[in-house]
Design a protein around this motif. Structure first.
Motif, mmCIF file in Angstrom:
data_model
loop_
_atom_site.group_PDB
_atom_site.id
_atom_site.type_symbol
_atom_site.label_atom_id
_atom_site.label_comp_id
_atom_site.label_asym_id
_atom_site.label_seq_id
_atom_site.Cartn_x
_atom_site.Cartn_y
_atom_site.Cartn_z
ATOM 1 N N GLU A 141 0.837 -1.199 0.000
ATOM 2 C CA GLU A 141 0.000 0.000 0.000
ATOM 3 C C GLU A 141 0.866 1.240 0.000
ATOM 4 O OE1 GLU A 141 -3.073 0.361 3.009
ATOM 5 O OE2 GLU A 141 -3.908 2.100 1.949
ATOM 6 N N ILE A 142 0.525 2.155 -0.902
ATOM 7 C CA ILE A 142 1.199 3.461 -0.887
ATOM 8 C C ILE A 142 0.214 4.515 -0.406
ATOM 9 C CG2 ILE A 142 2.771 2.795 -2.743
ATOM 10 C CD1 ILE A 142 1.030 4.755 -4.555
ATOM 11 N N ASP A 143 0.757 5.590 0.125
ATOM 12 C CA ASP A 143 -0.076 6.728 0.507
ATOM 13 C C ASP A 143 -0.393 7.507 -0.768
ATOM 14 O OD1 ASP A 143 -1.343 8.936 1.436
ATOM 15 O OD2 ASP A 143 0.303 9.623 2.719
ATOM 16 N N ALA A 144 -1.619 7.337 -1.243
ATOM 17 C CA ALA A 144 -2.014 7.971 -2.500
ATOM 18 C C ALA A 144 -2.541 9.386 -2.289
ATOM 19 C CB ALA A 144 -3.075 7.111 -3.192
ATOM 20 N N GLY A 145 -2.422 9.881 -1.061
ATOM 21 C CA GLY A 145 -2.848 11.247 -0.801
ATOM 22 C C GLY A 145 -3.711 11.396 0.437
ATOM 23 N N GLN A 146 -4.090 10.261 1.037
ATOM 24 C CA GLN A 146 -5.000 10.327 2.176
ATOM 25 C C GLN A 146 -4.275 10.572 3.495
ATOM 26 O OE1 GLN A 146 -7.680 6.985 2.426
ATOM 27 N NE2 GLN A 146 -9.016 8.103 3.820
ATOM 28 N N GLY A 147 -2.986 10.199 3.551
ATOM 29 C CA GLY A 147 -2.259 10.405 4.807
ATOM 30 C C GLY A 147 -2.715 9.491 5.923
ATOM 31 N N ARG A 148 -3.108 8.281 5.588
ATOM 32 C CA ARG A 148 -3.558 7.330 6.613
ATOM 33 C C ARG A 148 -2.552 6.188 6.653
ATOM 34 N NH1 ARG A 148 -9.623 5.335 6.060
ATOM 35 N NH2 ARG A 148 -8.747 3.920 4.513
ATOM 36 N N CYS A 149 -2.827 5.089 5.997
ATOM 37 C CA CYS A 149 -1.844 4.019 5.857
ATOM 38 C C CYS A 149 -1.107 4.200 4.533
ATOM 39 C CB CYS A 149 -2.527 2.656 5.922
ATOM 40 S SG CYS A 149 -3.351 2.316 7.504
ATOM 41 N N GLY A 150 -0.116 3.296 4.305
ATOM 42 C CA GLY A 150 0.597 3.327 3.041
ATOM 43 C C GLY A 150 1.916 4.081 3.135
ATOM 44 N N VAL A 151 2.919 3.545 2.416
ATOM 45 C CA VAL A 151 4.244 4.178 2.427
ATOM 46 C C VAL A 151 4.338 5.218 1.308
ATOM 47 C CG1 VAL A 151 5.433 2.209 3.460
ATOM 48 C CG2 VAL A 151 5.197 2.338 0.945
ATOM 49 N N PRO A 152 5.293 6.144 1.417
ATOM 50 C CA PRO A 152 5.556 7.034 0.285
ATOM 51 C C PRO A 152 5.960 6.209 -0.937
ATOM 52 C CG PRO A 152 6.693 7.812 2.272
ATOM 53 C CD PRO A 152 6.148 6.441 2.581
ATOM 54 N N ALA A 153 5.647 6.739 -2.122
ATOM 55 C CA ALA A 153 5.884 5.991 -3.361
ATOM 56 C C ALA A 153 7.315 5.484 -3.460
ATOM 57 C CB ALA A 153 5.538 6.881 -4.563
ATOM 58 N N ALA A 154 8.260 6.290 -3.055
ATOM 59 C CA ALA A 154 9.671 5.926 -3.223
ATOM 60 C C ALA A 154 10.051 4.700 -2.401
ATOM 61 C CB ALA A 154 10.561 7.108 -2.828
ATOM 62 N N GLU A 155 9.265 4.405 -1.355
ATOM 63 C CA GLU A 155 9.600 3.257 -0.503
ATOM 64 C C GLU A 155 8.917 1.964 -0.941
ATOM 65 O OE1 GLU A 155 8.914 4.318 3.625
ATOM 66 O OE2 GLU A 155 9.822 6.304 3.296
ATOM 67 N N ALA A 156 8.104 2.035 -1.992
ATOM 68 C CA ALA A 156 7.360 0.843 -2.410
ATOM 69 C C ALA A 156 8.295 -0.260 -2.899
ATOM 70 C CB ALA A 156 6.347 1.211 -3.497
ATOM 71 N N GLY A 157 9.383 0.140 -3.567
ATOM 72 C CA GLY A 157 10.305 -0.865 -4.099
ATOM 73 C C GLY A 157 10.930 -1.695 -2.991
ATOM 74 N N ALA A 158 11.346 -1.026 -1.934
ATOM 75 C CA ALA A 158 11.997 -1.740 -0.827
ATOM 76 C C ALA A 158 11.037 -2.753 -0.201
ATOM 77 C CB ALA A 158 12.481 -0.740 0.222
ATOM 78 N N LEU A 159 9.769 -2.360 -0.054
ATOM 79 C CA LEU A 159 8.808 -3.307 0.528
ATOM 80 C C LEU A 159 8.499 -4.447 -0.442
ATOM 81 C CD1 LEU A 159 6.176 -1.275 2.589
ATOM 82 C CD2 LEU A 159 8.135 -2.597 3.387
ATOM 83 N N ALA A 160 8.417 -4.141 -1.743
ATOM 84 C CA ALA A 160 8.177 -5.215 -2.723
ATOM 85 C C ALA A 160 9.310 -6.240 -2.655
ATOM 86 C CB ALA A 160 8.058 -4.626 -4.131
ATOM 87 N N ARG A 161 10.517 -5.756 -2.461
ATOM 88 C CA ARG A 161 11.659 -6.672 -2.368
ATOM 89 C C ARG A 161 11.536 -7.565 -1.129
ATOM 90 N NH1 ARG A 161 17.242 -4.208 -4.114
ATOM 91 N NH2 ARG A 161 16.886 -2.838 -2.337
ATOM 92 N N GLN A 162 11.046 -6.994 -0.043
ATOM 93 C CA GLN A 162 10.795 -7.809 1.156
ATOM 94 C C GLN A 162 9.745 -8.884 0.870
ATOM 95 O OE1 GLN A 162 11.970 -7.631 4.373
ATOM 96 N NE2 GLN A 162 13.479 -6.057 3.839
ATOM 97 N N VAL A 163 8.710 -8.503 0.130
ATOM 98 C CA VAL A 163 7.627 -9.457 -0.151
ATOM 99 C C VAL A 163 8.161 -10.631 -0.964
ATOM 100 C CG1 VAL A 163 5.428 -9.807 -1.354
ATOM 101 C CG2 VAL A 163 5.811 -7.698 -0.016
ATOM 102 N N VAL A 164 8.880 -10.325 -2.042
ATOM 103 C CA VAL A 164 9.301 -11.412 -2.936
ATOM 104 C C VAL A 164 10.343 -12.318 -2.285
ATOM 105 C CG1 VAL A 164 8.721 -10.123 -5.027
ATOM 106 C CG2 VAL A 164 11.063 -10.013 -4.127
ATOM 107 N N ALA A 165 10.926 -11.854 -1.189
ATOM 108 C CA ALA A 165 11.924 -12.680 -0.494
ATOM 109 C C ALA A 165 11.288 -13.823 0.296
ATOM 110 C CB ALA A 165 12.756 -11.805 0.449
#
Lengths: 368, 368
Positions: A141-165
């Motif tokens: 989940e990225i923060d698409a503008g709501q400021g609730r849950c979700g990471v900033p867009a730039a951090e999505a890659g790092a989390l995706a890498r955690q997932v695929v591991a």
């Protein structure tokens, strides 16, 4: 479960009050309009069941072409799966190990997906899934503008890498829902908010693919904005929920010109229990409708609904409208359908003035 | 009924979230303080069960000296009677014949009372009671200042005369509750409001007795004002509800100097599920607490709770308070206990950090 407020075959006038009533003709037109929209725009439709909390409705959505449903809670996933739904996306963060274990223990023929926005969440999810031996689709989940849950867009890659591991976790793409955008009143405001969401999703996707990880899908959107996500070229799946019923708050939105229109299909049947010089009192209050998006409106009569506490609503006439009489039925349109539905155990489904069905609200109160 | 969020014997840390938690020590002190107050002031205590909606709690109140309980709905009366409560006053107008028939069909050892404010209401009640062969106490409701239900004081006599004309209906006195007064912040405002209520009750009683009809009791009062009614010399019974739990809104009242103090005994256990630069997100939103009297407050930490929608709350630190960590328990004090309780199926009752009991919220959702 509370007793139902009507029986199949009853005339509408015999429904006890207050009761939650679905106008089936309007409801079915709403389902059909959204299915046609998704088909014609080449996007997947995964309606959000947080609105209706009901396996009977979820199954109708799937029959009409939805790929499955979204939920916000593991308890909702369990309730809908028990009712026969076979594709459920928990579009929310879950980090409690006991909740993740309950999710992972669902029958293996239920296709599961979940959102994550933290390393802790991914690790706990991986542990639960590993113990179950199943697979789960994971959306960062990225923060698409709501400021609730979700990471900033730039951090999505790092989390995706955690997932695929992790074995058992399949990186399925990005969750990019902008809830706050749904209720912006003007078209221009919603367009600006979703332009931002699309930009964030685009940047997040680039952050993922730059690491050599495929990003199969961007999913998100609600009933106020779905046209914008569906035509963005970035979102491949939309998650509208409220379109099945609509509510007084969505009715205050200026409609997007090219979007299909939806009808009020959800009402609270209330009844006048007291009548005084300048006002009447109905048997519907905070226990009958949620007020987070404002008080209900009165359907078909020029009456203002004022707050009368947990069990009462005060009706004040406008422009010379007569006061309703003792015992009169007054139909209310809830301000916000989702938390209003959560107050009831039953939908009373009517067509042409007759109760056609009673649907249990199977995920009512499923907060866990 | 939803699965319970804990088991008896669990440590508090094992309670699933969000969950509704009763601190038993504080709760029992609250029960004891109100019972002692009523005894020492020579008034009957008939606590309002609209707050707790739970037969287990109603029975404890009766054990500690309450004459019975009030409810607002016939469905609540049925649920509490099924749980063993044997004296129930529906302190609200009921005019639907099917509801009155259900009330009248309760076992004959359940002592019943009800409020009326219209001739229609009295006639329909009389028909239902006549058909059942039982008796019911009837209180004529007057408008004590709230402007919701209830007739003007001068009309109370005419309605009392209607009541005594019917076999099976026993005119028991006046219902004179001023709900709006309970949450007036200053002592002076509440005193002025209850002076008005007492004046209305006095005038209504005179209107009744001037017709040669005995007026055995004036009943009313809530947790914000009960001292004033109890010392008025006019009210013989008080109906406080919220004192068992208290809530964030009652905590904003300036206390009446001579009134007993009550403690927060009801909490929502929530958990941090996401944590970002400036805020943390807990798993508690509009489905976990009612917001008609404001958002919850955070117990024991200097954090501001902001609205995050149906399933989320946003925590923002104040004055350098650290952000809670992922998975941290955050205890919330609901803004308004009554409609918050209505969102849950279970009270998780804890003492000294251990779950001692699980009480089903037997009248949850009893809107009919």
């Amino acid at each position: 479960m509370r007793p139902a407020p009507a029986q199949v075959g009853d005339p509408v006038g015999a429904i006890d009050s207050p009761a939650l009533v679905v106008e089936l003709d309007a409801f079915e037109r709403n389902l059909a309009a959204m299915s046609a929209f998704a088909r014609s725009h080449g996007v997947r439709l995964r309606p959000h069941a947080k609105t209706h909390k009901c396996s009977a409705i979820a199954l109708q959505q799937v029959t009409r072409g939805a790929v499955g449903v979204c939920v916000q809670k593991v308890g909702e996933a369990l309730a809908l799966a028990a009712g026969g739904v076979r594709d459920v996306f928990v579009s929310n963060e879950v980090i409690a190990p006991n909740k993740l274990a309950r999710l992972a223990a669902l029958p293996s023929d239920v296709k599961l997906a979940i959102a994550v926005d933290s390393v802790v969440g991914i690790e706990r999810l991986a542990a639960a899934i590993h113990a179950s031996g199943r697979q789960i689709d994971v959306y960062v989940e990225i923060d698409a503008g709501q400021g609730r849950c979700g990471v900033p867009a730039a951090e999505a890659g790092a989390l995706a890498r955690q997932v695929v591991a992790h074995d058992g976790l399949r990186f399925a793409g990005l969750q990019a829902y902008h809830g706050g955008a749904q209720h912006l009143r003007s078209v221009a405001e919603r367009e600006a908010a979703i332009r931002h969401a699309v930009a964030m999703a685009t940047a997040a996707r680039a952050a993922v693919t730059s690491l050599g990880i495929d990003c199969p899908l961007v999913t998100g959107a609600g009933s106020g904005s779905f046209l914008l996500e569906a035509t963005s070229g970035v979102y491949g799946e939309i998650q509208p929920g409220s379109y099945v019923f609509m509510d007084a708050d969505y009715a205050r939105n200026a409609p997007l010109p090219e979007a299909p229109r939806f009808e009020h299909a959800l009402f609270v049947r209330s009844q006048v229990i007291a009548r005084h010089v300048a006002h009447a009192v109905v048997d519907a209050g905070h226990k009958s409708h949620a007020i987070d998006s404002g008080l209900p409106t009165v359907w078909g009569r020029n009456l203002e609904f004022r707050n009368g506490g947990d069990e009462h609503g005060l009706l004040h006439p406008r422009d010379g409208e007569p006061l309703p009489a003792m015992g009169d039925t007054v139909w209310l349109v809830p301000g916000h359908c989702d938390p209003t539905v959560n107050l009831y155990d039953w939908y009373v489904c009517v067509r042409e003035g007759v109760v056609e069905a009673l649907w249990p609200i199977t995920a009512r109160g499923a907060v866990l």
